[in-house]
Design an enzyme around this catalytic site. Structure first.
Site, PDB file in Angstrom:
ATOM      1  N   TYR A  53      62.000 -50.999   6.236  1.00  0.00           N
ATOM      2  CA  TYR A  53      61.105 -51.535   7.259  1.00  0.00           C
ATOM      3  C   TYR A  53      61.741 -51.696   8.648  1.00  0.00           C
ATOM      4  O   TYR A  53      61.065 -52.137   9.577  1.00  0.00           O
ATOM      5  CB  TYR A  53      60.524 -52.886   6.808  1.00  0.00           C
ATOM      6  CG  TYR A  53      61.548 -53.935   6.422  1.00  0.00           C
ATOM      7  CD1 TYR A  53      62.190 -54.703   7.377  1.00  0.00           C
ATOM      8  CD2 TYR A  53      61.853 -54.163   5.080  1.00  0.00           C
ATOM      9  CE1 TYR A  53      63.112 -55.676   7.027  1.00  0.00           C
ATOM     10  CE2 TYR A  53      62.782 -55.126   4.710  1.00  0.00           C
ATOM     11  CZ  TYR A  53      63.403 -55.880   5.685  1.00  0.00           C
ATOM     12  OH  TYR A  53      64.321 -56.850   5.325  1.00  0.00           O
ATOM     13  N   HIS A  72      67.323 -59.489   3.462  1.00  0.00           N
ATOM     14  CA  HIS A  72      66.800 -60.856   3.335  1.00  0.00           C
ATOM     15  C   HIS A  72      67.482 -61.567   2.178  1.00  0.00           C
ATOM     16  O   HIS A  72      67.957 -62.690   2.308  1.00  0.00           O
ATOM     17  CB  HIS A  72      65.296 -60.817   3.122  1.00  0.00           C
ATOM     18  CG  HIS A  72      64.687 -62.155   2.862  1.00  0.00           C
ATOM     19  ND1 HIS A  72      64.560 -63.132   3.826  1.00  0.00           N
ATOM     20  CD2 HIS A  72      64.178 -62.690   1.728  1.00  0.00           C
ATOM     21  CE1 HIS A  72      64.008 -64.202   3.302  1.00  0.00           C
ATOM     22  NE2 HIS A  72      63.761 -63.964   2.025  1.00  0.00           N
ATOM     23  N   ARG A 103      69.278 -60.950  11.598  1.00  0.00           N
ATOM     24  CA  ARG A 103      69.784 -60.834  10.233  1.00  0.00           C
ATOM     25  C   ARG A 103      70.360 -59.437  10.055  1.00  0.00           C
ATOM     26  O   ARG A 103      69.625 -58.452   9.974  1.00  0.00           O
ATOM     27  CB  ARG A 103      68.662 -61.099   9.228  1.00  0.00           C
ATOM     28  CG  ARG A 103      69.023 -60.733   7.803  1.00  0.00           C
ATOM     29  CD  ARG A 103      68.036 -61.274   6.791  1.00  0.00           C
ATOM     30  NE  ARG A 103      66.661 -60.912   7.021  1.00  0.00           N
ATOM     31  CZ  ARG A 103      66.104 -59.738   6.709  1.00  0.00           C
ATOM     32  NH1 ARG A 103      66.840 -58.774   6.196  1.00  0.00           N
ATOM     33  NH2 ARG A 103      64.826 -59.518   6.919  1.00  0.00           N
TER      34      ARG A 103
END
Length: 401
Positions: A306, A297, A293
């Site tokens: 993160y 998200h 990705r």
């Protein structure tokens, strides 16, 4: 990565299977040996096109793309480019306040277009909320996808019109819907197949495990297509599974295969293979498209909190669109005129989507109370009256709204 299929492989029992009660160091060590998590034993990966755009021969899967012409390759490239353009426009619209939320597919175009173009018209698709490329392949107008994210409708298209179910927000539940639908197909005697899309995060859901169980026991003609983009929001895959995801299928009694998720040809070939198995009465298959990705998200997420920029940069070098373009150019299957024309078409699509979204009328404020119960309900009537009073409180002194 080794270039081979894992569908027929039966793993040997290793010491790691018995290490659940031993110390942490031993458990970690044996798990790496059993699963290929260490550097010396990577999981097998089906790949037909390298990141550099070079064709890889694969005796098992080449036959599933043997009919692909230069025109077909240009079509796959066009699909990915236009899907990315639409996706980028949707992200921009959300940032401008035109959409409430958006789940980008950036980086996952090859997995979606490759698998989507493997489907027959009579196959049925059960998506999550990120399958914009598959929707494109099924003929769903991009503007229909945006209605739900703008809050003007409850879905935006007729699922039976394109054999493409409405987006599913509840994580993993669509795998059960797909399994039940596939079981019904066998009762009807049809030879079509079903495909269910989900992500690596959803693979940890109980609904997915139940779907695997029922599909295996009833030999349902369903393909479980997992897009492993390696991040379930902020949780990496290694925090969800001690084995590569495709290997989970073995425990349920059906084959699993890992495919290079950024290789559109490999995704097309492997999905065709899995769908043919389903139609031939050989039951379910788990396809793990190993991809990444590239963005957040959803537009409410901040991936910089993160994961590292170096990780993204490494995957940018494996970009699915650039990969196919390199192959098209090297094989003289496309010229600059083709790419220039596609760029013009891409910009026109972005403009059409932008104008269509801004022209969408606001929904009736009271529509939320409709179709809750078939025969009405006293509580809904009470809530409707309360909402009407609330709306009326904004009226001006002259009674206007």
């Amino acid at each position: 990565m080794t270039v081979e299929s894992t569908a027929a492989r039966t793993p040997r029992r290793s010491a790691g299977n018995k290490a659940g009660t031993t110390g942490t160091k031993r458990t970690t060590s044996t798990t790496k040996k059993a699963t290929g998590a260490g550097k010396s034993a990577e999981p097998a990966l089906v790949q037909l096109l390298t990141p550099e755009g070079k064709r890889v021969k694969n005796a098992e899967f080449d036959k599933y793309v043997a009919d692909i012409t230069a025109e077909d390759l240009r079509g796959l490239y066009r699909d990915m480019v236009l899907t990315r353009r639409f996706d980028a426009e949707a992200t921009s619209l959300q940032r401008q306040g035109e959409l409430g939320l958006w789940a980008s597919l950036l980086g996952q175009e090859a997995a979606q277009i490759g698998s989507g173009r493997a489907l027959r018209d009579d196959d049925y698709v059960f998506p999550t909320y990120r399958e914009h490329g598959v929707a494109w392949c099924r003929g769903v107008d991009p503007t229909n996808l945006l209605g739900m994210f703008r809050g003007v409708n409850n879905g935006g298209w007729d699922p039976n019109g394109n054999n493409f179910h409405l987006y599913t927000i509840v994580i993993g539940s669509q795998t059960l819907h797909a399994t039940g639908y596939a079981m019904g197909i066998t009762k009807d005697g049809a030879d079509s197949a079903v495909i269910a899309y989900f992500g690596d995060g959803a693979s940890s859901q109980g609904d997915v495990a139940e779907a695997f169980t029922f599909s295996a026991v009833y030999n349902a003609p369903v393909v479980f297509f997992c897009q492993n983009n390696q991040w379930a929001i902020s949780e990496p895959t290694e925090k969800q599974s001690r084995v590569p995801l495709y290997q989970r299928a073995q425990g349920f009694g059906f084959p699993g295969v890992r495919v290079d998720g950024n290789d559109v040809l490999a995704n097309l070939a492997v999905t065709r293979w899995a769908l043919e198995r389903a139609r031939a009465g050989e039951g379910p298959t788990l396809v793990e498209a190993f991809t990444y990705r590239m963005g957040a998200h959803t537009t409410s997420d901040d991936p910089t909190r993160y994961r590292h920029d170096e990780e993204r940069a490494a995957w940018e070098a494996k970009d699915p669109i650039l990969r196919l373009r390199r192959y098209l150019e090297a094989a003289n299957h496309a010229d600059e005129g083709f790419f220039a024309e596609l760029e013009t078409e891409s910009e026109a699509l972005g403009k059409r989507v932008r104008e269509a979204v801004r022209a969408m009328p606001d929904p009736d404020h009271f529509a939320i109370f409709e179709n809750v119960y078939a025969d009405g309900h006293a509580l809904v009537d009470e809530e409707r009256a309360q909402f009407a009073a609330y709306q009326a409180s904004f009226a001006d002194e002259d009674g206007g709204k």
